[in-house]
Design a protein around this motif. Structure first.
Motif, mmCIF file in Angstrom:
data_model
loop_
_atom_site.group_PDB
_atom_site.id
_atom_site.type_symbol
_atom_site.label_atom_id
_atom_site.label_comp_id
_atom_site.label_asym_id
_atom_site.label_seq_id
_atom_site.Cartn_x
_atom_site.Cartn_y
_atom_site.Cartn_z
ATOM 1 N N SER A 176 -30.950 1.351 24.866
ATOM 2 C CA SER A 176 -30.118 2.439 24.372
ATOM 3 C C SER A 176 -29.255 1.992 23.199
ATOM 4 C CB SER A 176 -29.204 2.938 25.486
ATOM 5 O OG SER A 176 -28.247 3.840 24.959
ATOM 6 N N PRO A 177 -29.141 2.835 22.159
ATOM 7 C CA PRO A 177 -28.240 2.498 21.058
ATOM 8 C C PRO A 177 -26.761 2.555 21.468
ATOM 9 C CG PRO A 177 -29.148 4.701 20.753
ATOM 10 C CD PRO A 177 -29.843 4.091 21.942
ATOM 11 N N LEU A 178 -26.474 3.114 22.629
ATOM 12 C CA LEU A 178 -25.095 3.203 23.122
ATOM 13 C C LEU A 178 -24.650 1.926 23.839
ATOM 14 C CD1 LEU A 178 -25.334 6.789 24.614
ATOM 15 C CD2 LEU A 178 -24.320 6.113 22.436
ATOM 16 N N THR A 179 -25.593 1.059 24.146
ATOM 17 C CA THR A 179 -25.297 -0.152 24.912
ATOM 18 C C THR A 179 -25.076 -1.331 23.967
ATOM 19 O OG1 THR A 179 -26.693 0.654 26.705
ATOM 20 C CG2 THR A 179 -26.157 -1.682 26.728
ATOM 21 N N GLU A 180 -23.967 -2.019 24.140
ATOM 22 C CA GLU A 180 -23.692 -3.213 23.344
ATOM 23 C C GLU A 180 -24.210 -4.461 24.030
ATOM 24 O OE1 GLU A 180 -19.641 -3.604 22.103
ATOM 25 O OE2 GLU A 180 -19.529 -1.517 21.469
ATOM 26 N N ASP A 181 -24.060 -4.545 25.351
ATOM 27 C CA ASP A 181 -24.456 -5.739 26.085
ATOM 28 C C ASP A 181 -24.659 -5.373 27.545
ATOM 29 O OD1 ASP A 181 -25.037 -8.435 26.487
ATOM 30 O OD2 ASP A 181 -22.936 -8.961 26.853
ATOM 31 N N VAL A 182 -25.661 -5.974 28.163
ATOM 32 C CA VAL A 182 -25.920 -5.763 29.595
ATOM 33 C C VAL A 182 -25.951 -7.111 30.259
ATOM 34 C CG1 VAL A 182 -27.518 -4.859 31.322
ATOM 35 C CG2 VAL A 182 -27.316 -3.723 29.112
#
Length: 69
Positions: free
Chosen positions: A63-69
């Motif tokens: 997702s482009p909304l996720t910076e880091d998981v």
């Protein structure tokens, strides 16, 4: 005394929920962590998913909304 509130939000009303709508039966529990810097670090647990952890991590990472998981 510190108030504790449990809130249930439908998947389509919440960005993380919309991201994981394709996973049947998933439940996401969020907790806000006290920030150590100038940002809030979200912490969440995923349960009741019919998919494994790697697949859910891949969905989040794509997702482009996720910076880091």
């Amino acid at each position: 005394m510190i108030p504790i509130v449990d809130i249930t939000v439908s998947a389509n009303a919440f960005e993380l929920g919309r991201l994981l709508e394709e996973v049947p039966g998933i439940q996401i529990e969020l907790e806000r962590i006290v920030p150590l810097q100038d940002s809030i670090i979200p912490l969440f647990w995923v349960s009741n998913a019919d998919r494994d952890q790697d697949e859910i991590t891949a969905i989040l990472a794509a997702s482009p909304l996720t910076e880091d998981v």
